[in-house]
Enzyme design. Structure first.
Site, mmCIF file in Angstrom:
data_model
loop_
_atom_site.group_PDB
_atom_site.id
_atom_site.type_symbol
_atom_site.label_atom_id
_atom_site.label_comp_id
_atom_site.label_asym_id
_atom_site.label_seq_id
_atom_site.Cartn_x
_atom_site.Cartn_y
_atom_site.Cartn_z
ATOM 1 N N CYS A 99 0.820 -1.219 0.000
ATOM 2 C CA CYS A 99 0.000 0.000 0.000
ATOM 3 C C CYS A 99 0.853 1.269 0.000
ATOM 4 C CB CYS A 99 -0.951 0.009 1.193
ATOM 5 S SG CYS A 99 -2.110 -1.364 1.170
ATOM 6 N N HIS A 121 -3.749 7.378 2.870
ATOM 7 C CA HIS A 121 -4.098 6.076 2.295
ATOM 8 C C HIS A 121 -5.499 5.691 2.777
ATOM 9 C CE1 HIS A 121 -4.126 1.979 1.115
ATOM 10 N NE2 HIS A 121 -3.816 1.473 2.295
ATOM 11 N N ASN A 156 -10.212 -0.333 0.119
ATOM 12 C CA ASN A 156 -8.762 -0.148 0.131
ATOM 13 C C ASN A 156 -8.193 -0.662 -1.193
ATOM 14 O OD1 ASN A 156 -6.013 -0.320 0.498
ATOM 15 N ND2 ASN A 156 -6.112 -1.299 2.507
#
Ligand SMILES: CC(C)(COP(=O)(O)OP(=O)(O)OC[C@H]1O[C@@H](n2cnc3c(N)ncnc32)[C@H](O)[C@@H]1OP(=O)(O)O)[C@@H](O)C(=O)NCCC(=O)NCCS
Length: 325
Positions: A113, A252, A282
């Site tokens: 990520c 994020h 996500n």
């Protein structure tokens, strides 16, 4: 040499939407639980067999158009992904073919990520030292291809998508003011997919869900809040920018509660913290460039503003950056 600046951006997500109600038919979960614990209402999921490089190409075309550059003017393609079309070659090479960017070198980087901010950090160094002029940075993930759709702890969280930036040398004071990247490999077992060269897959592994995402959600949550906030503070200090001068924070997009905890720590009102995790889930490395592109195109980002980016992911890895538009 000048720092890098953003010349254009783009993003793309698959058409198919998977709602929380759809997930209720797959695992023992509920819309209420998912919304309360994560803030996610829906995510976009690629059709099985589709190519992530096609989604990356859509985002890249938008970014090139916004930058008013052609593919032949790109001299490096960097793709942040852990879910490329093939084990090898790099998805960046497949994207290069799709774009016709034949002058470019192309390779992938793997930081889960955090991949997009790792890529931005690297691209900035390469532009500063004069090694490259126009870099296409794409972050694209199809985590739906490695989710265990029988594991309610993870399958409700992730979505697919791609974001792209064209970067070049800054000609004004706008550009990347600072970036920081960090890792702690001692914690790799908190979030990982064990399929790899150490354990060549067997038919039994495919059936058991071995080759999928394994996550200690609560521990990951705890690390995420601390690391993302610390990295953001470090990037602010490095840029010489006070937290009050942040016009927009784009964290994020993993979990609404993580995002709100960081916004609170920096005393930012809700309108200065960008959230789209409700619509996309996500999307791993793609989450920040998707949000950045949305914010830029919609006019939420204006010239002269300071934008903070901060992220966290498997590895563990974490990173932050400060941009002036
Ligand atoms: C995964 C996450 C949403 C879980 O929320 P949480 O508040 O920590 O919940 P817990 O893990 O404490 O689980 C609470 C209960 O809900 C259950 N549960 C887990 N997933 C569920 C789901 N989809 N639906 C219903 N119940 C669920 C658990 O089994 C547990 O039940 P138990 O107490 O009977 O064992 C949260 O920990 C999180 O977001 N972590 C970070 C994950 C992340 O961002 N990963 C990517 C990083 S880049």
């Amino acid at each position: 040499m000048p720092a890098c600046c953003l010349l254009g951006s783009g993003h793309a997500v698959p058409e198919r939407v998977l709602t929380n109600a759809d997930l209720e038919t797959l695992v023992d979960t509920s819309d209420a639980w998912i919304v309360e614990r994560s803030g996610i209402h829906q995510r976009h999921i690629a059709e099985p067999g589709s190519a992530l490089s096609d989604l990356a190409a859509q985002a890249a075309h938008q970014a090139l158009a916004a930058a008013q550059l052609t593919a032949s003017e790109i001299d490096l393609i960097l793709v942040a992904t852990v879910t490329g079309d093939f084990k090898f070659p790099a998805m960046a090479c497949l994207l290069q073919e799709k774009l016709g960017a034949h002058q470019a070198a192309a390779f992938d980087l793997s930081a889960a990520c955090s991949g997009f901010l790792y890529g931005l950090h690297l691209a900035d160094s390469l532009i500063r030292c004069g090694g490259h002029r126009h870099i296409l940075l794409v972050a694209a993930e199809m985590l739906s291809s490695m989710v265990n759709w029988q594991d309610r702890n993870t399958c409700v969280l992730f979505g697919d998508g791609a974001g792209a930036l064209v970067l070049g040398p800054a000609r004004t004071s706008a550009g990347l003011l600072s970036s920081v990247i960090h890792s702690d490999g001692r914690q790799h077992g908190l979030l990982y997919n064990p399929a790899g060269s150490q354990h060549p897959l067997t038919a039994a592994d495919l059936a058991s869900g071995f080759a999928t995402i394994h996550m200690e959600g609560r521990e990951v949550f705890r690390h995420a809040v601390v690391s993302m906030a610390d990295a953001l503070q470090e990037a602010l200090d490095k840029a010489g920018i006070a937290q009050d001068d942040l016009d927009l924070l784009i964290p994020h997009q993993a979990n609404r509660r993580i995002i709100e905890a960081i916004g609170k720590r920096f005393g930012l009102p809700a309108e200065r913290v960008y959230i789209n995790v409700d619509r996309y889930g996500n999307t791993s490395a793609a989450s920040i460039p998707i949000a950045l592109d949305e914010a830029w195109r919609s006019g939420r980002i204006q010239a002269g503003q300071h934008i903070g980016l901060t992220t966290f992911g498997a590895g563990l890895t974490w990173a932050a950056a400060i941009l002036r538009f």
